[in-house]
Design an enzyme around this catalytic site. Structure first.
Site, PDB file in Angstrom:
ATOM      1  N   SER A   1      28.691  50.912  37.707  1.00 27.24           N
ATOM      2  CA  SER A   1      29.549  49.749  37.931  1.00 27.24           C
ATOM      3  C   SER A   1      28.772  48.445  37.957  1.00 27.24           C
ATOM      4  CB  SER A   1      30.309  49.896  39.246  1.00 27.24           C
ATOM      5  OG  SER A   1      31.093  51.068  39.237  1.00 27.24           O
TER       6      SER A   1
ATOM      7  N   ARG B   1      28.789  40.850  35.104  1.00 26.14           N
ATOM      8  CA  ARG B   1      27.957  42.033  35.403  1.00 26.14           C
ATOM      9  C   ARG B   1      27.410  42.662  34.127  1.00 26.14           C
ATOM     10  NH1 ARG B   1      31.849  47.234  36.211  1.00 26.14           N
ATOM     11  NH2 ARG B   1      33.688  46.388  35.210  1.00 26.14           N
TER      12      ARG B   1
ATOM     13  N   ARG C   1      33.450  41.602  38.406  1.00 25.41           N
ATOM     14  CA  ARG C   1      33.830  42.832  37.724  1.00 25.41           C
ATOM     15  C   ARG C   1      34.606  42.531  36.444  1.00 25.41           C
ATOM     16  NH1 ARG C   1      38.886  45.820  37.993  1.00 25.41           N
ATOM     17  NH2 ARG C   1      38.525  47.908  37.157  1.00 25.41           N
TER      18      ARG C   1
ATOM     19  N   GLU D   1      23.250  50.894  51.937  1.00 22.51           N
ATOM     20  CA  GLU D   1      22.969  49.505  51.569  1.00 22.51           C
ATOM     21  C   GLU D   1      21.913  48.863  52.454  1.00 22.51           C
ATOM     22  OE1 GLU D   1      25.991  50.780  52.110  1.00 22.51           O
ATOM     23  OE2 GLU D   1      26.677  50.955  50.038  1.00 22.51           O
TER      24      GLU D   1
ATOM     25  N   HIS E   1      31.128  42.738  41.562  1.00 26.28           N
ATOM     26  CA  HIS E   1      32.448  42.967  42.155  1.00 26.28           C
ATOM     27  C   HIS E   1      32.726  42.019  43.311  1.00 26.28           C
ATOM     28  CE1 HIS E   1      31.721  46.442  39.694  1.00 26.28           C
ATOM     29  NE2 HIS E   1      32.942  46.902  39.880  1.00 26.28           N
TER      30      HIS E   1
END
Lengths: 274, 314
Positions: free
Chosen positions: B35, B8, B165, B56, B107
């Protein structure tokens, strides 16, 4: 004697006849919610929208997204009558190998701006289109038609929130408020009232009109254009099955095709001022 | 010691660069931009960054609308919510009309760690590869992630990019490899058995290979970074040149890399196979390394499974 908007009224009659003929020939489809939206689409495609049927992908065009994709017959008829393709294609609606799919397919049909049918998604895409126009400083306008049952969908309210957040005043939604969804009246299936307050509280400019009155439709569209920093929803009170006596306000005609006899009766009723 | 970078992180870096190169690139996030690492793009190009809030479905629908207007949207959130909650929008509004949206989900997998089962997407590859028109990419490290995200930006059509992640070892030298969508990479040669891995399991496969070598077993290691369209040639070649295939993925063994490889193998050149992955169960909270250990996503388990399979052939 011809009244104001007589040309548009004549087109609306033709479009209603197309809807009846197409769904009868297909043996399936959604006549009720197509008939309720005829004036809205006729007003947009034959008067209001800046479009060029010969150049359906022209960058500066206004866009219309049929978020209630099951009303494909009204969209197809209007596109054909406006010259995006020839009206002889209409009769092949829903047939294997035909251009006109059961629900709109943007890749296969000229003039269809978004593939829709799964409810709420076209509205969400219209938010993306309005954002893109803002980003490119384009002056075009984005129109989208939602069904009243459709606003049961969660994505509708996600998109409504986003459109207000991003101040999409280039986006005008219509709510085809005919009061009926597949299983019955809105109130019985899932109460959506108070519709106007819901949209207002989501940050939208809300207008309420008779969705079969051309003058009211144009006035509302013009007001939407003048409204800055806010998207507008035009709550259009309509009659499901409008124009055909035995279909009007009958929930059973949501997704049922007429028989040959019913078609003949409907076409006779719609009449022949053309 | 090998450098460790999360895929990421590579994504966040590439996005800024892509934003400089191409004005049509826009980025959407669903309140997870710190994130997912899209926040750096947001800082650099605030006009082209759209935070859609925690929604989403609308994230994907809006991305579709932007793509229909000629933009190249990168839509990011956690893999669980991108491919789970928004599955049908990806299917009907992005893939059916073949719109140019890059779903870059972070993630993914069990290495989400402490957040636990609700946040550990273990079926995302299966879901995404079952949709026509979708390309599915799962990079092994930061270098390949970078290269494949560039490649995805140039490809016209929907792409799902699976990112992680956790910090993972860098296994590639930029100069030594070419990363092309749809082309697997033979990372190490071998004659006895082939280990086909995807994502962060490629590193584990390479470690297992070293241990196998010590026992005189020569294992080929293939990185299938593009699960769809899958590189049939490299798989069929492995079935001809080695005796068996072991697949390794940080994903449910149902419907992921193992299934995709098996589809190629059984139809073209059947050889014995063993699939290593999450055995149709949910994850749980824990440190990423503890979870990898518990669920058998380790070099040791790969080593053992390879030996078991080869022993059966004797």
């Amino acid at each position: 004697m011809s009244s104001k908007f007589q040309d548009l009224k004549d087109i609306a009659v033709q479009v209603r006849k197309d809807i009846i003929s197409m769904t009868t020939a297909a043996g399936s489809g959604h006549p009720g919610g197509s008939l309720s939206a005829v004036e809205i689409l006729t007003a947009l495609y034959f008067e209001k929208m800046n479009i060029d049927p010969k150049k359906p992908d022209w960058e500066g065009r206004d866009k219309f997204i049929l978020s209630k994709g099951h009303a494909a017959p009204v969209l197809y008829s209007v596109l054909a009558r406006r010259g995006f393709f020839t009206p002889d294609k209409l009769i092949n609606l829903r047939k294997m190998g035909a251009m006109l799919q059961g629900h709109p397919d943007m890749k296969g049909t000229p003039g269809v701006e978004m593939s829709t049918g799964s409810l709420g998604q076209g509205f969400s895409a219209s938010v993306g289109m309005a954002l893109a126009s803002k980003l490119d400083n384009r002056k075009n306008r984005i129109y989208v038609l939602l069904g009243d049952g459709e606003i049961n969908e969660g994505i509708v309210w996600e998109a409504a929130m986003a459109a207000a957040h991003y101040k999409l005043d280039n986006l005008t939604a219509f709510l085809d408020y005919n009061g009926l969804q597949i299983d019955g009246p809105n109130e019985e299936v899932m109460n959506i009232k108070p519709v106007d307050e819901k949209w207002r509280s989501f940050g939208w400019n809300v207008l309420e009109i008779d969705g079969h009155d051309f003058e009211a439709i144009f006035n509302a569209i013009n007001k939407a254009e003048e409204t800055k920093e806010k998207p507008t929803i035009i709550i259009a009170k309509t009659v499901k099955g409008k124009g055909v006596s035995f279909m009007e306000n009958q929930v059973g005609w949501h997704g049922t095709a007429p028989t040959e006899e019913e078609m003949e009766q409907a076409l006779k009723e719609l009449g022949g001022e053309l | 010691m090998t450098k460790k970078i999360a895929t990421r992180e590579a994504y966040g870096k590439v996005l800024v660069d892509l934003g400089k190169q191409n004005e049509d690139i826009v980025v959407l996030d669903a309140d997870l931009s710190k994130s997912t690492k899209t926040s750096s793009f947001g800082k650099e190009f605030p006009n082209r960054f759209f935070n859609m809030g925690i929604s989403e479905q609308n994230l994907m629908g809006t991305a579709a609308g932007l793509a229909a207007s000629g933009k190249i949207p990168f839509a990011s959130t956690f893999a669980m919510f991108a491919t789970g909650r928004a599955f049908e929008i990806i299917r009907n509004s992005i893939c059916y009309p073949k719109l140019n949206v890059k779903v870059c989900a972070t993630h993914a997998g069990i290495t989400v760690g402490e957040d636990g089962a609700s946040h550990q997407a273990l079926e995302d590859i299966a879901c995404m590869r079952a949709i026509p028109n979708m390309t599915v990419i799962n990079p092994a490290d930061a270098i390949s992630a970078e290269a494949l995200i560039y490649a995805a930006s140039e490809y016209k059509g929907p792409v799902y990019i699976r990112l992680g992640r956790a910090k993972v070892p860098v296994i590639y030298n930029k100069e030594d490899y070419e990363f092309e969508i749809g082309k697997g990479i033979e990372v190490k040669e071998g004659q006895d058995v082939t280990i086909i891995a995807t994502g962060i399991m490629v590193d584990k496969a390479l470690k297992a290979r070293e241990d196998l070598l010590k026992e005189g077993i020569s294992a080929r290691v293939i990185d299938i970074h593009t699960i769809k369209p899958i590189d049939k040639d490299i798989i069929i070649k492995a079935t001809k040149e080695t005796k068996a295939i072991v697949t390794v993925e940080e994903h449910n063994i149902l419907g992921g890399l193992g299934s995709a490889v098996a589809e190629v193998v059984v139809e073209n050149s059947p050889v014995p196979m063993k699939m290593i992955g999450i055995n149709d169960t949910f994850g749980e909270s824990g440190k990423p390394d503890q979870l990898l250990e518990k669920y058998g996503l380790t070099p040791e388990n790969i080593f053992n499974k390879v030996k078991e399979l080869l022993n059966k052939l004797k």
